[in-house]
Design an enzyme around this catalytic site. Structure first.
Site, mmCIF file in Angstrom:
data_model
loop_
_atom_site.group_PDB
_atom_site.id
_atom_site.type_symbol
_atom_site.label_atom_id
_atom_site.label_comp_id
_atom_site.label_asym_id
_atom_site.label_seq_id
_atom_site.Cartn_x
_atom_site.Cartn_y
_atom_site.Cartn_z
ATOM 1 N N THR A 202 13.322 77.287 65.887
ATOM 2 C CA THR A 202 14.087 78.100 66.810
ATOM 3 C C THR A 202 14.945 78.973 65.955
ATOM 4 O O THR A 202 15.633 79.778 66.507
ATOM 5 C CB THR A 202 15.047 76.958 67.603
ATOM 6 O OG1 THR A 202 15.682 75.999 66.677
ATOM 7 C CG2 THR A 202 14.419 76.258 68.685
ATOM 8 N N GLU A 421 -14.233 69.839 84.581
ATOM 9 C CA GLU A 421 -12.999 70.877 84.667
ATOM 10 C C GLU A 421 -12.945 71.273 86.215
ATOM 11 O O GLU A 421 -11.800 71.654 86.686
ATOM 12 C CB GLU A 421 -13.281 71.998 83.932
ATOM 13 C CG GLU A 421 -13.337 71.704 82.659
ATOM 14 C CD GLU A 421 -12.323 70.833 81.956
ATOM 15 O OE1 GLU A 421 -11.209 71.126 82.464
ATOM 16 O OE2 GLU A 421 -12.427 70.202 80.856
HETATM 17 P P1 ADP Z 1 13.831 76.491 61.788
HETATM 18 O O1 ADP Z 1 14.410 76.614 60.645
HETATM 19 O O2 ADP Z 1 14.574 76.348 63.057
HETATM 20 O O3 ADP Z 1 12.737 75.595 61.902
HETATM 21 P P2 ADP Z 1 12.832 79.062 61.171
HETATM 22 O O4 ADP Z 1 14.415 79.692 61.072
HETATM 23 O O5 ADP Z 1 12.184 78.647 59.958
HETATM 24 O O6 ADP Z 1 13.172 77.864 62.083
HETATM 25 O O7 ADP Z 1 12.127 80.041 61.796
HETATM 26 C C1 ADP Z 1 10.707 80.253 61.295
HETATM 27 C C2 ADP Z 1 10.331 81.801 61.629
HETATM 28 O O8 ADP Z 1 10.313 82.057 63.194
HETATM 29 C C3 ADP Z 1 11.486 82.717 61.489
HETATM 30 O O9 ADP Z 1 11.313 83.056 59.839
HETATM 31 C C4 ADP Z 1 11.215 83.933 62.173
HETATM 32 O O10 ADP Z 1 10.279 84.730 61.809
HETATM 33 C C5 ADP Z 1 10.841 83.390 63.384
HETATM 34 N N1 ADP Z 1 11.908 83.138 64.227
HETATM 35 C C6 ADP Z 1 12.299 81.731 64.922
HETATM 36 N N2 ADP Z 1 13.520 81.943 65.707
HETATM 37 C C7 ADP Z 1 13.736 83.296 65.636
HETATM 38 C C8 ADP Z 1 14.823 84.100 66.313
HETATM 39 N N3 ADP Z 1 15.750 83.477 67.200
HETATM 40 N N4 ADP Z 1 14.441 85.372 66.374
HETATM 41 C C9 ADP Z 1 13.589 85.899 65.630
HETATM 42 N N5 ADP Z 1 12.790 85.285 64.994
HETATM 43 C C10 ADP Z 1 12.592 84.063 65.116
HETATM 44 ZN ZN ZN Z 2 -9.652 66.615 81.744
#
Ligand code: ADP
Ligand code: ZN
Ligand code: MG
Length: 623
Positions: A202, A421
């Site tokens: 997230t 299906e």
């Molecule tokens: P978490 O640490 O919560 O597991 P990350 O920060 O590692 O998630 O997110 C992985 C990637 O997903 C980020 O590097 C970015 O590219 C994308 N991402 C995740 N959340 C966002 C957001 N709110 N806005 C933009 N990009 C996001």
């Molecule tokens: Zn099925």
């Protein structure tokens, strides 16, 4: 011990080892002059009684002649030799096989490996004692905990979208880091620790980095699992080291990812390494208590399991500020898509709103992945820009795994899949309360041989009893259709996913959602609170829900058997049908296809598939 000291010790060990090895294997050089005799000459001398004594060590023979000269010779394998010697009256001494190096060197050579091992072990031990930081000699066990200064690739709030509430909660931290004095002068109290809580992907890591980026301060990042290592004592010293480094570069951010790996509630978890984790956790608590927030170090930690965290971590003065980072809603998804699409050349038909609507339950990371996949599809297809069709393809891939057109299915399997299906699709169409069908396909994808995808009108936040029951009926439809068409004995294993999905829903209905009339509004999801009698009752109730759904699916299919045949035929012919086409076929209307037989699924606005994620458990609603 400092670096130089350690290096010196290691080099001394190495050089000594080299000397020992060389001398051990060197042929003896500095002996007295000894006459080398040929064996035949030696035996001749023996016969002539010119040999006083010999010493025999295996086939090496040394001795003294009657005139006093020492000699050496090497004997062939000659069993008669000793008797000739004794007959000639030579004094014979035999020695066990052995080299004639000095005994001290022999000892050293024998024990050298052990000495070296001990030395190495000692070095590693010292390294660990000295703690993390990877500043050790020769890079032994270079610590993963090397704190990264992520100034390169600076991320700011502009890169984070769709989680505005979390962002605004962190703005205060940014202000503080920009000018700590301003706050402390007014006696303001700044949290030492902020805990970011939310499902994976997230944007927790991203958010933490963006805080550092916004404030333009160093960002030290470490993962909770880096603390928990095989060697006892590493974790705690790494924590100490981390805080030390942080204080040196204040103001700064220390980011601890996956803090649940260390911060687990003490006394839970499975065997092994618990002590180590506790020590690490205790050290962290001690460090957090031991510095003042006005020192300018802010700890940001992230977890998706706040429930398992030790309460001590959440006490005031530690991670007392919690920021929830949820999965984004429709408009959040749109914003995230826009952020990631900025880097791509887009075709004019691309509408992030439509894609956002079609991707409920997607995390920011899923969306970033989706955009990336679309770009890859476009590149593979040689297009200059990324179009909606490629986003549609990417979405299917992210949701369901890659298509496996190359997978060979026999005609028989194809037919079974088409009816299976078809059964799902028919039940989805006929059951009130079901989401609309988006598409049905018999092209294998990921693990599935085929699938029916449904889409709700909007993001599902919660699920009605009606929806759940419909879900169960639809899930049963596949197996029922096979059974009705091919007979009880001929059903395939293709329903395993359906069975799992249905059981999952039925269990939640009974145990969590209070949707069983007989068992009532009682939470049964903690195994400790459920007696074996109740567990039995729950199983019975789950079974009843599923059996009832099965019977209803059977009735639906039996009373619409002609429709099922038409659906299966269409699936065999076209392989993929849109929801609209499924409806037409069931209503007995003709379906229109363009020349190449492709339907207009890709890129069609407003008809994107929607997947629901009831509590993250069931992501893609495909059956
Ligand atoms: P978490 O640490 O919560 O597991 P990350 O920060 O590692 O998630 O997110 C992985 C990637 O997903 C980020 O590097 C970015 O590219 C994308 N991402 C995740 N959340 C966002 C957001 N709110 N806005 C933009 N990009 C996001
Ligand atoms: Zn099925
Ligand atoms: Mg992360």
């Amino acid at each position: 011990m400092n670096n130089i000291g350690r290096n010196v010790v290691i080099w001394v060990i190495v050089i000594m080892a080299a000397i020992v090895v060389l001398t051990a294997f060197q042929p003896g050089g500095n002996r007295h002059a000894v006459q080398q005799l040929a064996y035949s000459d030696f035996m001749h001398d023996v016969e002539q009684h010119q040999v006083r004594s010999v010493t025999i060590r295996e086939q090496n023979i040394s001795g003294v002649l009657t005139n006093g000269t020492s000699f050496e010779t090497y004997a062939p394998f000659d069993p008669a030799m000793v008797s000739s010697l004794t007959k000639a009256g030579v004094e014979v001494t035999a020695k066990p096989p052995q080299s004639n190096e000095s005994p001290i060197l022999r000892y050293v050579a024998a024990y050298l490996p052990i000495i070296l091992m001990l030395g190495l072990g000692f070095m590693i031990f010292r390294q660990m004692q000295a703690g993390a930081g990877g500043r050790g000699a020769m890079g032994f066990g270079k610590s993963k905990a090397r704190l990264l200064n992520e100034k390169q690739g600076r991320v700011t709030f502009a890169d984070v979208a769709g989680i505005d509430e979390a962002k605004s909660e962190l703005e205060e931290i940014v202000d503080f880091l920009k000018d700590p004095q301003k706050f402390t002068r007014l006696g303001g109290k700044i949290p030492k620790g902020v805990l970011l809580v939310g499902p994976p992907g997230t944007g927790k890591t991203l958010l933490a980095r963006s805080v550092a980026g916004e404030a333009n301060v160093p960002f030290f990042s470490i993962s909770g699992s880096d603390f928990v290592e095989m060697f006892v004592g590493v974790g705690a010293s790494r924590v100490r080291d981390m805080f030390e480094q942080g204080k040196k570069s204040a103001p700064c951010i220390i980011f601890i990812d996956e803090i649940d790996a260390v911060g687990r509630h003490r006394g839970i978890g499975l065997g092994g390494g618990n002590d180590e984790r506790e020590q690490t956790l205790n050290q962290m608590l001690v460090e957090m208590d031991g510095f003042e927030s006005n020192e300018g170090v802010i700890i940001i930690a992230a977890t998706n399991r706040p429930d398992v965290l030790d309460p001590a971590l959440l006490r005031p003065g530690r991670f007392d500020r919690q920021v929830v980072v949820p999965n984004p809603d429709v408009s959040g998804r749109e914003k995230i898509l826009r952020v990631h699409m900025k880097k791509l050349p887009l075709f004019s038909d691309v509408d992030p709103r439509v894609i956002a609507r079609g991707t409920p339950g997607f995390s920011g990371a899923d969306l970033a992945n989706l955009v990336n996949e679309a770009a890859l599809f476009a590149a593979r297809q040689g297009s200059r820009s990324v179009s909606m069709a490629q986003f549609e393809q990417a979405k299917d891939k992210v949701m369901m795994g890659a298509e496996r057109r190359s997978m060979v299915m026999t005609e028989e399997e194809k037919k079974t899949t088409a009816f299976h299906e078809g059964g799902h699709a028919l039940c989805a169409y006929l059951t009130p309360g079901s989401d609309a069908i988006h598409k049905a396909t018999i092209i294998p994808r990921g693990q599935a041989l085929g699938m029916v995808m449904t889409l709700p009108e909007k993001d599902n936040i919660s699920y009605s009893r009606k929806w759940c029951l419909a879900r169960l009926i639809i899930a049963m439809g596949g197996r029922v259709a096979e059974e009705v068409i091919f007979g009880h004995e001929e059903v395939s294993a293709g329903a395993s996913g359906d069975i799992k999905g249905a059981t999952d829903i039925a269990r939640r209905m009974v145990k969590q959602w209070g949707m069983s009339d007989r068992l009532g509004m009682v939470a049964y999801d903690n195994p400790d609170d459920v007696s074996s009698h109740m567990a039995n009752e729950i199983d019975k109730e789950v079974r009843l829900l599923i059996d009832t759904a099965y019977d209803q699916a059977r009735q639906l299919i039996l009373s619409h058997i002609d429709d099922l045949h038409r659906l299966a035929e269409a699936l065999l012919e076209y392989e993929t049908l849109t929801g609209e086409e499924v409806g037409r076929i069931i209503r007995g209307e003709a379906i229109s296809r363009s020349e190449d037989g492709e339907n207009s699924l890709a890129g069609k606005k407003g008809s994107v598939p929607v997947i629901n994620a009831p509590e993250g458990g069931l992501r893609a609603q495909t059956i």
